[in-house]
Design a protein around this motif. Structure first.
Motif, mmCIF file in Angstrom:
data_model
loop_
_atom_site.group_PDB
_atom_site.id
_atom_site.type_symbol
_atom_site.label_atom_id
_atom_site.label_comp_id
_atom_site.label_asym_id
_atom_site.label_seq_id
_atom_site.Cartn_x
_atom_site.Cartn_y
_atom_site.Cartn_z
ATOM 1 N N LEU A 1 0.820 -1.206 0.000
ATOM 2 C CA LEU A 1 0.000 0.000 0.000
ATOM 3 C C LEU A 1 0.860 1.264 0.000
ATOM 4 C CD1 LEU A 1 -2.902 -0.932 2.430
ATOM 5 C CD2 LEU A 1 -3.049 -0.515 -0.022
ATOM 6 N N GLU A 2 1.938 1.250 0.763
ATOM 7 C CA GLU A 2 2.828 2.403 0.798
ATOM 8 C C GLU A 2 3.461 2.639 -0.570
ATOM 9 O OE1 GLU A 2 5.484 1.603 4.052
ATOM 10 O OE2 GLU A 2 4.115 2.493 5.510
ATOM 11 N N GLU B 1 2.920 5.983 -2.904
ATOM 12 C CA GLU B 1 4.035 6.763 -3.452
ATOM 13 C C GLU B 1 3.887 6.936 -4.956
ATOM 14 O OE1 GLU B 1 7.192 9.192 -3.186
ATOM 15 O OE2 GLU B 1 6.226 8.229 -1.486
ATOM 16 N N GLN B 2 3.503 5.869 -5.660
ATOM 17 C CA GLN B 2 3.298 5.949 -7.107
ATOM 18 C C GLN B 2 2.149 6.905 -7.434
ATOM 19 O OE1 GLN B 2 2.653 1.893 -8.215
ATOM 20 N NE2 GLN B 2 4.834 1.387 -8.293
ATOM 21 N N ALA B 3 1.062 6.823 -6.687
ATOM 22 C CA ALA B 3 -0.085 7.702 -6.919
ATOM 23 C C ALA B 3 0.303 9.158 -6.668
ATOM 24 C CB ALA B 3 -1.254 7.295 -6.015
ATOM 25 N N GLU C 1 0.098 12.034 -9.477
ATOM 26 C CA GLU C 1 -0.743 13.211 -9.259
ATOM 27 C C GLU C 1 0.086 14.491 -9.294
ATOM 28 O OE1 GLU C 1 -3.002 12.609 -5.679
ATOM 29 O OE2 GLU C 1 -3.976 10.830 -6.503
ATOM 30 N N ARG C 2 1.292 14.439 -8.760
ATOM 31 C CA ARG C 2 2.182 15.598 -8.782
ATOM 32 C C ARG C 2 2.556 15.955 -10.223
ATOM 33 N NH1 ARG C 2 7.037 15.071 -4.761
ATOM 34 N NH2 ARG C 2 5.319 15.181 -3.306
ATOM 35 N N ALA C 3 2.856 14.929 -11.028
ATOM 36 C CA ALA C 3 3.206 15.158 -12.436
ATOM 37 C C ALA C 3 2.017 15.739 -13.198
ATOM 38 C CB ALA C 3 3.673 13.856 -13.076
#
Length: 61
Positions: free
Chosen positions: A14-15, A19-21, A25-27
């Motif tokens: 989950l962690e 981190e991938q999400a 989202e930042r990109a």
């Protein structure tokens, strides 16, 4: 009932997904900001007082 090691493994997965999400989202947010800046003609100078402090850079003289 799940064992501690199963729960720990689940938490690690989950962690990693979180981190991938977050990166995705930042990109996407940065892409949107760049698109809006281009569309409305905003420059970095115009946004300087509005955005959070980033890198500590010394001002050019």
């Amino acid at each position: 009932m799940k064992t501690y090691s199963e729960l720990k493994s689940e938490m690690d997965n989950l962690e990693a997904q979180m981190e991938q999400a977050k990166k995705r989202e930042r990109a996407e947010a940065l892409k949107k900001v760049k698109q809006l800046c281009k569309e409305f003609g905003f420059t970095a100078g115009m946004l300087q007082g509005v955005l959070a402090k980033g890198r500590n850079r010394t001002p050019k003289t």
